[in-house]
Design a protein around this motif. Structure first.
Motif, PDB file in Angstrom:
ATOM      1  N   ILE A  12     -21.994 -33.562  10.616  1.00 58.19           N
ATOM      2  CA  ILE A  12     -20.679 -33.622  11.262  1.00 58.19           C
ATOM      3  C   ILE A  12     -20.840 -33.728  12.765  1.00 58.19           C
ATOM      4  O   ILE A  12     -20.189 -34.542  13.429  1.00 58.19           O
ATOM      5  N   ARG A  32     -24.432 -21.115  19.450  1.00 61.24           N
ATOM      6  CA  ARG A  32     -23.305 -21.088  18.546  1.00 61.24           C
ATOM      7  C   ARG A  32     -21.980 -21.361  19.225  1.00 61.24           C
ATOM      8  O   ARG A  32     -21.808 -21.074  20.380  1.00 61.24           O
ATOM      9  N   LEU A  38     -12.228 -26.450   6.329  1.00 57.37           N
ATOM     10  CA  LEU A  38     -12.424 -26.907   7.704  1.00 57.37           C
ATOM     11  C   LEU A  38     -11.105 -27.262   8.366  1.00 57.37           C
ATOM     12  O   LEU A  38     -10.955 -27.137   9.563  1.00 57.37           O
ATOM     13  N   GLY A  53     -30.960 -20.682   6.831  1.00 53.57           N
ATOM     14  CA  GLY A  53     -29.924 -21.689   7.057  1.00 53.57           C
ATOM     15  C   GLY A  53     -28.640 -21.146   7.619  1.00 53.57           C
ATOM     16  O   GLY A  53     -27.630 -21.790   7.558  1.00 53.57           O
ATOM     17  N   LEU A  95     -18.126 -29.078  -1.811  1.00 53.33           N
ATOM     18  CA  LEU A  95     -17.799 -29.915  -0.651  1.00 53.33           C
ATOM     19  C   LEU A  95     -16.301 -30.077  -0.483  1.00 53.33           C
ATOM     20  O   LEU A  95     -15.791 -30.072   0.635  1.00 53.33           O
ATOM     21  N   ILE A 120     -17.115 -36.183   3.532  1.00 55.44           N
ATOM     22  CA  ILE A 120     -18.530 -35.779   3.506  1.00 55.44           C
ATOM     23  C   ILE A 120     -19.021 -36.081   2.111  1.00 55.44           C
ATOM     24  O   ILE A 120     -18.474 -35.571   1.133  1.00 55.44           O
ATOM     25  N   PRO A 151     -19.123 -21.926  10.971  1.00 53.03           N
ATOM     26  CA  PRO A 151     -18.099 -22.325  10.001  1.00 53.03           C
ATOM     27  C   PRO A 151     -18.455 -23.610   9.261  1.00 53.03           C
ATOM     28  O   PRO A 151     -18.079 -23.792   8.099  1.00 53.03           O
ATOM     29  N   GLU A 152     -19.210 -24.521   9.927  1.00 53.60           N
ATOM     30  CA  GLU A 152     -19.534 -25.779   9.237  1.00 53.60           C
ATOM     31  C   GLU A 152     -20.502 -25.560   8.097  1.00 53.60           C
ATOM     32  O   GLU A 152     -20.645 -26.415   7.225  1.00 53.60           O
ATOM     33  N   LYS A 153     -21.222 -24.430   8.120  1.00 52.14           N
ATOM     34  CA  LYS A 153     -22.232 -24.237   7.090  1.00 52.14           C
ATOM     35  C   LYS A 153     -21.749 -23.327   5.971  1.00 52.14           C
ATOM     36  O   LYS A 153     -22.455 -23.129   4.993  1.00 52.14           O
ATOM     37  N   LEU A 180     -21.911 -29.227  -6.532  1.00 53.65           N
ATOM     38  CA  LEU A 180     -22.004 -29.620  -5.127  1.00 53.65           C
ATOM     39  C   LEU A 180     -20.713 -30.272  -4.658  1.00 53.65           C
ATOM     40  O   LEU A 180     -20.191 -29.947  -3.593  1.00 53.65           O
ATOM     41  N   PHE A 236     -23.291 -20.170   1.470  1.00 54.49           N
ATOM     42  CA  PHE A 236     -23.955 -21.053   2.414  1.00 54.49           C
ATOM     43  C   PHE A 236     -24.238 -22.392   1.772  1.00 54.49           C
ATOM     44  O   PHE A 236     -24.913 -22.477   0.759  1.00 54.49           O
ATOM     45  N   LEU A 237     -23.730 -23.427   2.385  1.00 59.20           N
ATOM     46  CA  LEU A 237     -23.761 -24.770   1.805  1.00 59.20           C
ATOM     47  C   LEU A 237     -25.168 -25.284   1.580  1.00 59.20           C
ATOM     48  O   LEU A 237     -25.413 -26.047   0.654  1.00 59.20           O
ATOM     49  N   VAL A 246     -24.854 -30.207   6.347  1.00 65.38           N
ATOM     50  CA  VAL A 246     -23.499 -30.695   6.592  1.00 65.38           C
ATOM     51  C   VAL A 246     -23.131 -30.576   8.063  1.00 65.38           C
ATOM     52  O   VAL A 246     -22.586 -31.501   8.663  1.00 65.38           O
ATOM     53  N   ALA A 247     -23.445 -29.425   8.650  1.00 66.82           N
ATOM     54  CA  ALA A 247     -23.031 -29.203  10.043  1.00 66.82           C
ATOM     55  C   ALA A 247     -23.688 -30.203  10.974  1.00 66.82           C
ATOM     56  O   ALA A 247     -23.048 -30.730  11.894  1.00 66.82           O
ATOM     57  N   HIS A 266     -15.072 -26.998   0.977  1.00 65.67           N
ATOM     58  CA  HIS A 266     -15.547 -26.934   2.355  1.00 65.67           C
ATOM     59  C   HIS A 266     -14.666 -27.763   3.272  1.00 65.67           C
ATOM     60  O   HIS A 266     -14.262 -27.345   4.353  1.00 65.67           O
ATOM     61  N   GLN A 267     -14.338 -28.976   2.807  1.00 64.83           N
ATOM     62  CA  GLN A 267     -13.468 -29.869   3.569  1.00 64.83           C
ATOM     63  C   GLN A 267     -12.110 -29.220   3.797  1.00 64.83           C
ATOM     64  O   GLN A 267     -11.555 -29.249   4.883  1.00 64.83           O
TER      65      GLN A 267
END
Lengths: 268, 445
Positions: free
Chosen positions: A135, A35, B142, A27, B135, A93, B180-182, B131, B238-239, A131-132, B138-139
């Motif tokens: 988004i 990327r 970001l 993952g 999150l 999210i 970065p999103e993960k 979780l 890692f999310l 999540v990615a 994570h928010q």
């Protein structure tokens, strides 16, 4: 010191293969090439007619597309016109769960708002296992839903337009949001969620009046978006001027249709 | 997916737990033992605690590595076991050995696992808690622009988003940490990487080198500019790993039944409908549903005009003002338009802020005196028109005044011409022949 990428190809330390192996990790980043989202605009191959027109530069601005109410099916079109000035914001999210026989299955739902702070706003929502992905998908849907925002002046036409041109109402679910013009300097008088959307749309001063269960922030956001979109739907007197239209196919072919066909002559 | 070596044997499970990780940022919490008064400081004493439970109290917790927030889990059960015995909640096992391995006959052991509905619910709840905490973090990561850190390889300081830092690591040094999103808890991850590099440890193969240039050369040549996927310490960053609700073992069981279905063919009536068909359809409906996002339940409270009372609904507030202050807001403002209502609210707020009475403009020293005066003289009104009908009261006096956002506006869509004339902006649309042709295509002959 900056390390240069090894120029050796075919060697397992090479740039391309390294990216591929990295992508197979659990993952983590999906390989070197995909990327960073650095897709070049030159790489866009349009699949719709409108996309092709935009790519060739036949259409000068997004407003020309809106004038004819053409459906926009490719988000690259929006990127082409608004690209650098568009700012996206992830509103929320949240994990949504579904009970399956194998236990719980959790997916992530991303709510995204996008706008250029100067007359365009869009909203998107996407659900996905990661999540990615959610988004990214939500940003694409938000771009596809971008609408123009009409603004106006309070009293005198000095400077840039700053408020809504008339009172507009948007409704979603049980929530109805009313936007009311305000004098310069008022700022946005509203709850945090619509305030974010109104700022992204480029409206500086506005009163709001919200009814219904505003606790449902999803419906609240959508109602605000509906209200903002209505600003261009409202017919003000200065739009009464008639715009010349091209001829409809009926008119263009009417001469042809009125003439008796050559075939008839031959039969007769 | 990673395979944990899970064995049914109670003794071996203690040994395997030494390799596991806790999927949340390390923070020291004190946890009391479930039965006696011994205190353990987590996360350092985690293994000691589990060993103690096994050796002293013969208690084993099933799937202990899958539990999301072990400290809270233990604290919950500690409270429960204060009143009840082990047998009430745990399954009892009989084994032919003592905790230290020596032979004995029919020794009792207790297993705390999620067959018990209470335990199952607890584990699920802790999972969701972890979780949502991840999150939220994570928010934050970001969007937070106040991040600043020196690069791991070169000496430049990167400021701004954490995504910028990770992009720099990838662009300039070809170190792929992850997208970065993960990622979550990025700060800790970067510190961990920095530590490893300072210890002259290769990030991927974990061999030690004698100095930094050699380490860098090794990582470059061998393509080891990645994180070792087999190391579980990196899991928490890692999310995707926060999603796992069931243990890896049960995942392994499922592929087999599905394969059987495929091979049997069309005369197999008992195809799993839920798995193959129903799932896709229901997803599509829920995907674009905005009403899911129900908010935190934190309603914006509306403060009363004359006292510190707050209500969540406008109707409730109007009732309060009628009962407590004798003001029928509805009746008093019925003849007024929206802008006048706004002005009234701002005017009253200002008056109260200046400790002046709304109706007679008398100044008071304290809020209590003012409240008393207004109650006595029934001066809780909206004041004279001459006083509030001024353009300065267009602007909100109080910040985040919820009352201004709920005022009713039942007049029509046109702004009242006696208030102001609104001029709309000019529309910029130009005629475009190509777009027009495209639009006319939709008209079929």
């Amino acid at each position: 010191m900056a390390d240069a990428a090894p120029a050796r190809s075919g060697f397992r330390g090479g740039f391309g293969s390294r990216g591929g192996r990295g992508g197979r990790g659990r993952g983590r980043g999906r390989g070197a090439r995909g990327r960073g989202g650095k897709e070049d605009s030159k790489e866009w191959v349009p699949v719709t007619k409108l996309g092709r027109l935009v790519r060739e530069g036949k259409i000068k601005s997004l407003e020309e597309i809106y004038l004819y109410s053409l459906p926009i099916k490719e988000f690259e079109i929006i990127d082409f016109f608004l690209g650098p000035s568009l700012r996206d914001e992830v509103l929320k999210i949240m994990p949504v769960q579904k009970q399956t026989r194998a236990g719980q299955r959790t997916r992530f739902k991303a709510f995204v708002a996008i706008g250029d702070n100067n007359g365009h706003i869009g909203l998107g929502v996407k659900c996905s296992k990661e999540v990615a992905t959610a988004i990214r998908g939500a940003i694409i849907l938000a771009k596809l839903s971008v609408v123009p925002v009409r603004r106006g002046y309070w009293g005198n036409k000095i400077g840039k337009p700053h408020t809504v041109p008339c009172k507009v109402t948007g409704k979603c679910g049980s929530v109805s949001v009313r936007l009311i013009p305000a004098p310069r300097g008022t700022g946005i008088v509203s709850a945090p969620v619509p305030k974010k959307l109104l700022t992204m749309a480029g409206i500086e001063d506005c009163y709001t009046s919200a009814r219904g269960s505003t606790g449902t922030l999803g419906n609240f956001a959508k109602a605000t978006y509906a209200a903002i979109a209505k600003t261009y739907a409202y017919l003000t007197p200065d739009l009464w001027k008639e715009m010349p239209l091209g001829s409809t196919p009926y008119q263009a072919y009417s001469d042809f249709l009125s003439k008796p066909t050559a075939r008839l002559h031959a039969d007769a | 997916m990673e395979q944990m070596d899970k064995s049914e044997d109670a003794v071996a499970s203690i040994a395997s737990s030494k390799d596991s990780t806790v999927l949340k940022p390390t923070a020291n919490t004190a946890v009391k033992c479930l039965k006696c008064d011994k205190v353990f400081i987590f996360p350092a004493d985690r293994d000691d605690c589990l060993a103690h439970l096994y050796l002293e109290h013969r208690l084993v917790i099933a799937d202990v590595d899958e539990i999301a927030l072990l400290e809270e889990y233990l604290q919950y059960w500690e409270k429960e076991f204060q009143a009840h015995e082990f047998e009430q909640y745990c399954t009892t096992m009989f084994l032919d050995q003592l905790p230290d391995g020596s032979y004995a006959k029919n020794e009792k052991y207790y297993l705390l696992c999620d067959i018990l509905p209470k335990d199952f619910e607890l584990r699920k709840r802790l999972q969701e808690q972890r979780l949502s905490a991840a999150l939220v973090r994570h928010q934050f990561e970001l969007t937070d622009r106040s991040f600043s850190k020196e690069c791991l390889f070169c000496r430049t300081i990167i400021k701004g988003l954490r995504a910028d830092y990770l992009d720099h690591l990838f662009d300039k040094h070809f170190l792929l940490v992850g997208k970065p999103e993960k990622l979550v808890y990025v700060d800790e991850l970067l510190e961990l990487l920095e530590e490893n590099l300072n210890k002259l440890l290769c990030l991927f193969c974990e061999k030690t080198f004698k100095d930094r240039p050699t380490l860098k050369e090794h990582m470059r040549k061998k393509g080891h500019k990645r994180i070792n996927p087999n190391r579980r310490e990196y899991d928490k960053f890692f999310l995707v790993n926060y999603n796992r609700a069931t243990s890896p073992n049960s995942h392994r069981k499922h592929p087999k039944p599905r394969q059987k279905h495929k091979s049997i063919g069309e005369d197999n009536v008992s195809v799993d409908f839920d798995k193959h068909f129903a799932r896709q359809d229901s997803d599509g409906e829920h995907d674009s549903d905005w009403s899911d996002w129900a908010g935190d339940g934190e309603h914006i409270s509306i403060k009363c005009l004359y006292c510190a009372q707050e209500e969540t609904q406008f109707g409730a507030l109007k009732e309060h003002m009628l009962e407590a202050h004798g003001l029928d807001f509805e009746a008093a403002t019925s003849a007024l338009n929206f802008y006048q209502k706004i002005k009234i609210v701002n005017f009253v707020r200002r008056q109260l802020c200046l400790m002046r009475c709304v109706c007679c403009d008398l100044q008071f020293d304290g809020f209590d005196l003012l409240a008393e005066h207004m109650a006595l003289e029934s001066h809780c009104g909206i004041g004279d028109r001459a006083k509030w009908d001024k353009p300065e009261f267009f602007f909100p006096y109080m910040e985040n005044d919820g009352l201004l956002c709920v005022l009713d506006d039942t007049t029509g869509d046109e702004v009242e011409s006696d208030v102001v004339r609104i001029i709309s902006e000019d529309s910029l649309a130009q005629i475009n022949k190509d777009a027009e042709r495209l639009s006319l295509e939709n008209f079929k002959l």
